[in-house]
Scaffold this active site. Structure first.
Site, PDB file in Angstrom:
ATOM      1  N   VAL A 121       2.561   3.883   1.897  1.00 30.89           N
ATOM      2  CA  VAL A 121       3.432   3.678   0.733  1.00 30.89           C
ATOM      3  C   VAL A 121       3.205   2.258   0.222  1.00 30.89           C
ATOM      4  O   VAL A 121       3.501   1.291   0.919  1.00 30.89           O
ATOM      5  CB  VAL A 121       4.928   3.852   1.093  1.00 30.89           C
ATOM      6  CG1 VAL A 121       5.787   3.659  -0.147  1.00 30.89           C
ATOM      7  CG2 VAL A 121       5.188   5.210   1.723  1.00 30.89           C
ATOM      8  N   HIS A 122       2.652   2.133  -0.980  1.00 31.25           N
ATOM      9  CA  HIS A 122       2.428   0.789  -1.516  1.00 31.25           C
ATOM     10  C   HIS A 122       2.580   0.714  -3.027  1.00 31.25           C
ATOM     11  O   HIS A 122       2.715  -0.371  -3.580  1.00 31.25           O
ATOM     12  CB  HIS A 122       1.011   0.307  -1.162  1.00 31.25           C
ATOM     13  CG  HIS A 122      -0.044   0.852  -2.078  1.00 31.25           C
ATOM     14  ND1 HIS A 122      -0.565   2.115  -1.913  1.00 31.25           N
ATOM     15  CD2 HIS A 122      -0.644   0.332  -3.171  1.00 31.25           C
ATOM     16  CE1 HIS A 122      -1.454   2.342  -2.870  1.00 31.25           C
ATOM     17  NE2 HIS A 122      -1.520   1.282  -3.652  1.00 31.25           N
ATOM     18  N   ARG A 123       2.568   1.855  -3.710  1.00 33.19           N
ATOM     19  CA  ARG A 123       2.497   1.830  -5.174  1.00 33.19           C
ATOM     20  C   ARG A 123       3.771   1.264  -5.779  1.00 33.19           C
ATOM     21  O   ARG A 123       4.873   1.540  -5.323  1.00 33.19           O
ATOM     22  CB  ARG A 123       2.215   3.234  -5.709  1.00 33.19           C
ATOM     23  CG  ARG A 123       1.762   3.244  -7.155  1.00 33.19           C
ATOM     24  CD  ARG A 123       1.268   4.627  -7.556  1.00 33.19           C
ATOM     25  NE  ARG A 123      -0.006   4.939  -6.946  1.00 33.19           N
ATOM     26  CZ  ARG A 123      -1.183   4.559  -7.421  1.00 33.19           C
ATOM     27  NH1 ARG A 123      -1.236   3.828  -8.530  1.00 33.19           N
ATOM     28  NH2 ARG A 123      -2.292   4.890  -6.819  1.00 33.19           N
ATOM     29  N   ARG A 156       3.695  -6.031   1.249  1.00 34.56           N
ATOM     30  CA  ARG A 156       4.705  -6.098   0.189  1.00 34.56           C
ATOM     31  C   ARG A 156       5.813  -5.078   0.440  1.00 34.56           C
ATOM     32  O   ARG A 156       6.995  -5.358   0.228  1.00 34.56           O
ATOM     33  CB  ARG A 156       4.043  -5.854  -1.175  1.00 34.56           C
ATOM     34  CG  ARG A 156       4.963  -6.124  -2.367  1.00 34.56           C
ATOM     35  CD  ARG A 156       4.141  -6.243  -3.645  1.00 34.56           C
ATOM     36  NE  ARG A 156       3.366  -5.045  -3.903  1.00 34.56           N
ATOM     37  CZ  ARG A 156       3.846  -3.987  -4.575  1.00 34.56           C
ATOM     38  NH1 ARG A 156       5.074  -4.021  -5.044  1.00 34.56           N
ATOM     39  NH2 ARG A 156       3.096  -2.941  -4.785  1.00 34.56           N
ATOM     40  N   ASP A 194       1.090   7.602  -1.455  1.00 34.87           N
ATOM     41  CA  ASP A 194       1.118   7.406  -2.907  1.00 34.87           C
ATOM     42  C   ASP A 194      -0.177   6.745  -3.378  1.00 34.87           C
ATOM     43  O   ASP A 194      -0.295   6.322  -4.517  1.00 34.87           O
ATOM     44  CB  ASP A 194       2.339   6.592  -3.351  1.00 34.87           C
ATOM     45  CG  ASP A 194       2.439   5.212  -2.719  1.00 34.87           C
ATOM     46  OD1 ASP A 194       1.470   4.792  -2.041  1.00 34.87           O
ATOM     47  OD2 ASP A 194       3.471   4.546  -2.892  1.00 34.87           O
TER      48      ASP A 194
END
Length: 273
Positions: A121-123, A156, A194
């Site tokens: 999950v990074h978007r 992040r 994602d």
């Protein structure tokens, strides 16, 4: 002064490089051209559209990518379009033969083949939207009760989770290198992500993918039931995950070429005048 500048994909550096080259009257080659999510809120969508428009040679990974360019009138522009397959598939085939000897991630995490879900999950649309992020984590917490979730956590994403006290019910792991990622892709039950790249890599290794987005550039995977889009809702994600646990993967297609995209690209560039 180079004959060409080659850029890849849809990052900020892609459009920056292409624009700088064009201003200096240097021809631009775009590898992975023609992809569209049709979501202009995505920074990547803006980057890829603008890069395509100022490129001289456009190398498309799929038939759908070529169709997108034709629909946008690229046949009227001074450029050349080639469907060559996907260089990511080239890389996956090449390095997957070497990853087992270069990675100990499976033994280190004490996981067995088929006994875990690989998730990323990074978007921005998920990490910067706190409601989305909470829904995703809640779904993963629920699924983790049934099958282990392995989540290499983007720095992040980790920072945002900590800032807002969103606590996973499982232990995310630190980011991993490419060899480790390949070994987890080979051995997972399926993928939840994602990431555009990981969606394809799941398919390369005969794994279903649950995409934590409502649209994707890789429409051929959705149309042929290898990739499943979901609304960002805990119940929807959980239900879809459970439906994929016992699903049999049957790959009779070659959407991304034969693993020779790089050779085809090199040959076309060599002959280009």
């Amino acid at each position: 002064k180079p004959d060409f500048l080659m850029v890849y994909g849809d990052t900020n550096s892609t459009i920056a490089g292409a624009l700088a080259a064009k201003k200096l009257d240097i021809r631009v080659i775009h590898v992975e051209a023609g992809l569209r999510s049709f979501n202009m809120k995505m920074p990547e969508e803006i980057n890829r559209i603008l890069t395509d428009r100022i490129s001289d040679l456009l190398f498309c990974p799929t038939d759908h990518a070529v169709q997108n360019l034709n629909k946008e009138g690229f046949g009227n522009f001074k450029c050349r379009i080639h469907q060559v397959g996907d260089v990511m598939y080239d890389a996956a085939l090449y390095y997957s033969e070497r990853s087992a000897g270069r990675s100990d991630i499976i033994s280190r995490l004490q996981i067995k083949p088929g006994d875990f879900i690989l998730c990323t999950v990074h978007r921005q649309e998920n990490t910067d939207n706190l409601e989305n992020l909470k829904q995703i984590v809640a779904a993963l917490n629920e699924i983790n009760k049934q099958i282990r979730v392995i989540l290499p956590l983007h720095p992040r994403t980790r920072k945002i989770l900590k800032q807002h006290n969103i606590i996973p019910g499982f232990e995310p792991i630190d980011p991993v290198g490419y060899f480790d990622m390949l070994e987890m892709l080979k051995n997972c039950a399926f993928v939840a992500t994602d990431s555009g790249g990981v969606q394809k890599e799941a398919y390369f290794f005969n794994k279903f993918c649950l995409t934590l987005r409502e649209e994707t550039e890789w429409v051929e995977l959705v149309q042929n039931n290898y990739n499943y889009l979901t609304s960002i809702n805990t119940d929807a994600i959980t239900a879809l995950c459970r439906s994929l646990l016992n699903k049999t993967f049957d790959n009779r297609h070659a959407f991304y070429g034969k693993g020779d995209a790089a050779s085809l690209i090199a040959g076309i560039i060599r002959d280009y005048t």
